[in-house]
Motif scaffolding. Structure first.
Motif, PDB file in Angstrom:
ATOM      1  N   GLU A 106      14.748  17.534   2.283  1.00  0.00           N
ATOM      2  CA  GLU A 106      15.671  17.450   3.329  1.00  0.00           C
ATOM      3  C   GLU A 106      16.977  16.206   3.746  1.00  0.00           C
ATOM      4  O   GLU A 106      18.199  16.262   3.598  1.00  0.00           O
ATOM      5  N   ASN A 107      16.203  14.675   3.923  1.00  0.00           N
ATOM      6  CA  ASN A 107      16.900  13.665   3.847  1.00  0.00           C
ATOM      7  C   ASN A 107      16.222  12.814   2.312  1.00  0.00           C
ATOM      8  O   ASN A 107      15.347  12.658   2.104  1.00  0.00           O
ATOM      9  N   PRO A 108      17.817  13.004   2.422  1.00  0.00           N
ATOM     10  CA  PRO A 108      17.394  12.114   0.437  1.00  0.00           C
ATOM     11  C   PRO A 108      16.598  11.086   0.534  1.00  0.00           C
ATOM     12  O   PRO A 108      16.318   9.693  -0.037  1.00  0.00           O
ATOM     13  N   ILE A 109      16.870  10.623   2.048  1.00  0.00           N
ATOM     14  CA  ILE A 109      16.686   8.603   1.780  1.00  0.00           C
ATOM     15  C   ILE A 109      14.571   8.815   1.800  1.00  0.00           C
ATOM     16  O   ILE A 109      14.661   8.140   1.301  1.00  0.00           O
ATOM     17  N   GLU A 110      14.933   9.932   2.666  1.00  0.00           N
ATOM     18  CA  GLU A 110      13.239   9.639   2.577  1.00  0.00           C
ATOM     19  C   GLU A 110      12.600  10.763   1.045  1.00  0.00           C
ATOM     20  O   GLU A 110      11.643   9.666   0.508  1.00  0.00           O
ATOM     21  N   ALA A 111      13.389  11.421   0.192  1.00  0.00           N
ATOM     22  CA  ALA A 111      13.222  11.264  -0.914  1.00  0.00           C
ATOM     23  C   ALA A 111      12.975  10.539  -1.459  1.00  0.00           C
ATOM     24  O   ALA A 111      12.142  10.821  -2.338  1.00  0.00           O
ATOM     25  N   ILE A 112      14.098  10.004  -1.157  1.00  0.00           N
ATOM     26  CA  ILE A 112      13.689   8.180  -2.579  1.00  0.00           C
ATOM     27  C   ILE A 112      13.144   7.618  -2.235  1.00  0.00           C
ATOM     28  O   ILE A 112      12.620   7.119  -3.219  1.00  0.00           O
ATOM     29  N   ALA A 113      12.464   7.372  -1.157  1.00  0.00           N
ATOM     30  CA  ALA A 113      11.898   6.601  -0.823  1.00  0.00           C
ATOM     31  C   ALA A 113      10.310   6.596  -1.177  1.00  0.00           C
ATOM     32  O   ALA A 113       9.600   6.090  -1.768  1.00  0.00           O
ATOM     33  N   LYS A 114      10.042   7.811  -1.111  1.00  0.00           N
ATOM     34  CA  LYS A 114       8.765   9.345  -0.987  1.00  0.00           C
ATOM     35  C   LYS A 114       8.407   8.743  -2.398  1.00  0.00           C
ATOM     36  O   LYS A 114       7.712   8.696  -3.195  1.00  0.00           O
ATOM     37  N   LYS A 115       9.607   8.710  -3.727  1.00  0.00           N
ATOM     38  CA  LYS A 115       9.336   8.540  -4.921  1.00  0.00           C
ATOM     39  C   LYS A 115       8.805   6.760  -5.691  1.00  0.00           C
ATOM     40  O   LYS A 115       8.240   6.787  -6.552  1.00  0.00           O
ATOM     41  N   TYR A 116      10.545   6.662  -4.645  1.00  0.00           N
ATOM     42  CA  TYR A 116       9.263   4.760  -5.562  1.00  0.00           C
ATOM     43  C   TYR A 116       8.622   3.912  -5.263  1.00  0.00           C
ATOM     44  O   TYR A 116       7.839   3.388  -5.859  1.00  0.00           O
ATOM     45  N   LEU A 117       7.477   4.244  -3.648  1.00  0.00           N
ATOM     46  CA  LEU A 117       6.513   4.070  -2.935  1.00  0.00           C
ATOM     47  C   LEU A 117       5.905   4.119  -4.276  1.00  0.00           C
ATOM     48  O   LEU A 117       4.420   3.812  -4.243  1.00  0.00           O
ATOM     49  N   ASN A 118       5.952   5.489  -4.668  1.00  0.00           N
ATOM     50  CA  ASN A 118       4.228   6.428  -4.892  1.00  0.00           C
ATOM     51  C   ASN A 118       4.320   5.648  -6.823  1.00  0.00           C
ATOM     52  O   ASN A 118       3.437   6.527  -7.562  1.00  0.00           O
ATOM     53  N   LEU A 119       5.225   4.439  -7.381  1.00  0.00           N
ATOM     54  CA  LEU A 119       5.150   4.295  -8.240  1.00  0.00           C
ATOM     55  C   LEU A 119       3.828   3.339  -8.733  1.00  0.00           C
ATOM     56  O   LEU A 119       3.134   2.827  -7.475  1.00  0.00           O
ATOM     57  N   SER A 120       3.322   3.229  -9.974  1.00  0.00           N
ATOM     58  CA  SER A 120       1.703   2.689 -10.100  1.00  0.00           C
ATOM     59  C   SER A 120       1.759   1.303 -10.381  1.00  0.00           C
ATOM     60  O   SER A 120       0.774   1.244 -11.340  1.00  0.00           O
ATOM     61  N   CYS A 121       2.813   1.039  -9.609  1.00  0.00           N
ATOM     62  CA  CYS A 121       2.380  -1.156 -10.310  1.00  0.00           C
ATOM     63  C   CYS A 121       0.776  -1.496  -9.121  1.00  0.00           C
ATOM     64  O   CYS A 121       0.863  -1.146  -8.541  1.00  0.00           O
ATOM     65  N   SER A 122       0.905  -2.618 -10.463  1.00  0.00           N
ATOM     66  CA  SER A 122      -0.721  -3.438  -9.709  1.00  0.00           C
ATOM     67  C   SER A 122       0.038  -3.872  -8.441  1.00  0.00           C
ATOM     68  O   SER A 122      -1.363  -4.495  -7.906  1.00  0.00           O
ATOM     69  N   VAL A 123       1.020  -4.072  -8.141  1.00  0.00           N
ATOM     70  CA  VAL A 123       1.136  -4.826  -6.799  1.00  0.00           C
ATOM     71  C   VAL A 123       0.794  -3.838  -6.224  1.00  0.00           C
ATOM     72  O   VAL A 123       0.233  -4.344  -4.236  1.00  0.00           O
ATOM     73  N   MET A 124       0.440  -2.437  -5.556  1.00  0.00           N
ATOM     74  CA  MET A 124      -0.121  -1.727  -4.902  1.00  0.00           C
ATOM     75  C   MET A 124      -1.545  -2.109  -5.087  1.00  0.00           C
ATOM     76  O   MET A 124      -2.424  -2.335  -5.825  1.00  0.00           O
ATOM     77  N   THR A 125      -2.163  -2.097  -3.928  1.00  0.00           N
ATOM     78  CA  THR A 125      -3.827  -2.019  -3.542  1.00  0.00           C
ATOM     79  C   THR A 125      -3.911  -0.874  -2.088  1.00  0.00           C
ATOM     80  O   THR A 125      -3.710  -1.020  -1.365  1.00  0.00           O
ATOM     81  N   ASN A 154       1.128  -1.206  -0.173  1.00  0.00           N
ATOM     82  CA  ASN A 154       0.153  -0.206   0.082  1.00  0.00           C
ATOM     83  C   ASN A 154       0.909   1.129   0.110  1.00  0.00           C
ATOM     84  O   ASN A 154       1.945   1.397   0.859  1.00  0.00           O
ATOM     85  N   ASN A 155       0.792   2.194  -0.908  1.00  0.00           N
ATOM     86  CA  ASN A 155       1.705   3.448  -0.798  1.00  0.00           C
ATOM     87  C   ASN A 155       0.631   4.516  -0.582  1.00  0.00           C
ATOM     88  O   ASN A 155       1.691   6.000  -0.847  1.00  0.00           O
ATOM     89  N   THR A 156      -0.121   5.155   0.125  1.00  0.00           N
ATOM     90  CA  THR A 156      -0.825   5.512   0.956  1.00  0.00           C
ATOM     91  C   THR A 156      -0.581   6.092   2.853  1.00  0.00           C
ATOM     92  O   THR A 156      -0.691   7.100   2.939  1.00  0.00           O
ATOM     93  N   ASP A 157      -0.342   4.636   2.930  1.00  0.00           N
ATOM     94  CA  ASP A 157      -0.459   4.911   4.067  1.00  0.00           C
ATOM     95  C   ASP A 157       0.776   5.160   5.320  1.00  0.00           C
ATOM     96  O   ASP A 157       1.770   4.404   4.405  1.00  0.00           O
ATOM     97  N   GLU A 158       0.720   6.030   6.313  1.00  0.00           N
ATOM     98  CA  GLU A 158       2.294   6.559   6.505  1.00  0.00           C
ATOM     99  C   GLU A 158       3.276   5.393   7.080  1.00  0.00           C
ATOM    100  O   GLU A 158       4.003   5.612   7.038  1.00  0.00           O
ATOM    101  N   LEU A 159       2.828   4.175   7.471  1.00  0.00           N
ATOM    102  CA  LEU A 159       3.565   3.079   7.928  1.00  0.00           C
ATOM    103  C   LEU A 159       3.822   2.253   6.914  1.00  0.00           C
ATOM    104  O   LEU A 159       5.448   2.311   6.852  1.00  0.00           O
ATOM    105  N   SER A 160       3.459   2.551   6.065  1.00  0.00           N
ATOM    106  CA  SER A 160       4.110   2.118   4.444  1.00  0.00           C
ATOM    107  C   SER A 160       4.750   3.052   3.708  1.00  0.00           C
ATOM    108  O   SER A 160       6.264   2.331   3.826  1.00  0.00           O
ATOM    109  N   PHE A 161       5.024   3.872   4.269  1.00  0.00           N
ATOM    110  CA  PHE A 161       6.293   4.763   4.361  1.00  0.00           C
ATOM    111  C   PHE A 161       7.351   5.001   4.873  1.00  0.00           C
ATOM    112  O   PHE A 161       8.393   4.883   4.331  1.00  0.00           O
ATOM    113  N   LYS A 162       6.819   4.596   6.260  1.00  0.00           N
ATOM    114  CA  LYS A 162       8.251   3.853   7.376  1.00  0.00           C
ATOM    115  C   LYS A 162       9.234   2.769   7.187  1.00  0.00           C
ATOM    116  O   LYS A 162       9.743   2.926   7.510  1.00  0.00           O
ATOM    117  N   LEU A 163       8.071   2.136   6.722  1.00  0.00           N
ATOM    118  CA  LEU A 163       8.411   0.472   6.102  1.00  0.00           C
ATOM    119  C   LEU A 163       9.569   0.787   5.403  1.00  0.00           C
ATOM    120  O   LEU A 163      10.796   0.195   5.515  1.00  0.00           O
TER     121      LEU A 163
END
Ligand code: SF4
Ligand code: SF4
Length: 389
Positions: A293-312, A135-144
């Motif tokens: 500010e944090n490059p790791i968070e910037a990278i995480a945000k971009k990739y998590l937001n990809l629209s592959c059908s594995v996301m629900t 899931n790419n909309t939940d805050e916990l998913s982003f943290k994970l």
């Protein structure tokens, strides 16, 4: 009667996929001999910036031919996605030089087949699997996912005895974003009407691009090609009329069915103008946010937001389809799903509804694998569909 493509003569330096892949072997061998380390990757979710910041070269591993599937079927079930079987077959039979040269494989828990395949691959290669949330909309998913990127960073630092600093990450992000902009501009040649570039060439070029390991040269060449093709279009095609329907391709990655399906679509009288999937603009639509500010968070945000059908749920895919259908003046959508790919197959019901009811465009679903046994049937269906448009 079907109308011929308005072909323009492509620039002489235009990359041929097979040629570039072959030349890439030699370049990779040289790079290895000069002491470079290599990370083999399989998926669009792989955060390549972390790999570059560790001083490694990421290489997309072969998963587009039928030849290696026989080796895979000794360990994997027959009714599995051909892309997974092809990747594993090359790996287990040691017939892909890029796999051979890879010091580490980086995979993600995308679909079930892939994540279980990595377990088997781990028996004969160093495989690092990232836990991708579904899931790419939940805050916990982003943290994970952010945590998974930190884990990858630590793993690469330990294995290769390097330090991945913020500075190195930002440098990799900037170059990566430039690459995305350049490739997006290249794909946007498909917005021109008539389209200057065959969709088959377009997807081959994107794949060939991954086998050029000199990032500066790669960026320069894609900018030059885009400019050359645009100028040729202005000189030879601008203002000409065509009745060839403009097609958007969606669904699974299509490198393994290029000859069997994509070529037939264009031979049957249509122009593929855009790919919404991983063989096209999907990953290029959003840049990594350089203001975070944090490059790791910037990278995480971009990739998590990809629209592959594995996301629900996978709402972004429908937003992208909406925009792309309008911007590329698409007449019809063809969805290609690889056999046994459950997530794309199930999601296709929503895609069909969206395309036909919301956008009022014809839609066709093709399910296939890498063998040529159904080529006649696929061609007949494509011809019938295009006649109907
Ligand atoms: S379709 Fe999904 S799983 Fe396959 S390469 Fe793209 S992002 Fe990865
Ligand atoms: S095409 Fe589908 S089944 Fe195959 S690897 Fe991608 S998501 Fe998994």
């Amino acid at each position: 009667m079907k109308e011929e493509r308005n072909n323009i003569k492509l620039p002489s330096k235009f990359d041929d996929f097979n040629e570039t892949r072959k030349n890439g072997f030699l370049k990779m061998k040289e790079l290895k001999e000069s002491g470079k380390n290599v990370a083999g990757i399989f998926c669009t979710y792989t955060p390549q910036e972390v790999i570059y910041a560790a001083g490694l070269i990421p290489v997309s591993l072969c998963a587009t031919t039928e030849d290696s599937i026989k080796y895979a079927e000794r360990d994997l079930p027959k009714n599995l996605c051909p892309l997974i079987k092809s990747s594993y077959g090359f790996a287990v039979s040691d017939t892909c030089p890029y796999f051979y040269f890879s010091d580490i494989i980086i995979g993600e828990t995308t679909c079930d087949g892939k994540k279980k395949m990595y377990e088997l691959m781990g028996d004969f290669k160093d495989v690092h699997v990232m836990q991708l949330p579904q899931n790419n909309t939940d805050e916990l998913s982003f943290k994970l996912w952010t945590n998974e990127i930190y884990k990858l960073k630590r793993r690469l630092e330990e294995k290769f005895d390097v330090e991945i600093t913020d500075e190195k990450l930002w440098e990799a992000i900037k170059i990566g974003n430039q690459e995305r902009r350049n490739l997006k501009n290249f794909f946007e040649l498909g917005k021109l009407n008539p389209s200057p570039l065959s969709g088959v060439t377009m997807s081959g070029t994107q794949d060939a691009f991954g086998f050029n390991f000199d990032r500066e040269e790669k960026n320069k060449s894609i900018v030059e090609k885009t400019k050359e093709i645009y100028e040729l279009w202005e000189k030879e095609l601008k203002g000409k009329k065509t009745n060839r329907p403009r097609i958007l391709i969606t669904g699974c990655p299509v490198g393994g069915v290029r000859e069997k399906i994509l070529t037939r679509i264009e031979e049957a009288g249509a122009d593929i103008v855009v790919y919404e999937n991983c063989s096209g603009v999907r990953e290029k639509l959003e840049l990594i946010d350089e203001t975070i500010e944090n490059p790791i968070e910037a990278i995480a945000k971009k990739y998590l937001n990809l629209s592959c059908s594995v996301m629900t749920p996978n709402e972004k895919r429908f937003k992208d389809l909406d925009t792309l259908i309008d911007e590329y003046q698409v007449d019809a959508v063809i969805e290609i799903v690889l056999q046994a790919c459950h997530t794309f197959a199930v999601e296709s019901t929503k895609v069909k509804k969206f395309v036909t009811e919301k956008k009022g465009k014809p839609y066709m679903y093709i399910e296939s694998d890498y063998s040529m046994t159904d080529v006649g049937q696929v061609s007949t269906r494509i011809e019938a569909f295009l006649e109907m448009i």
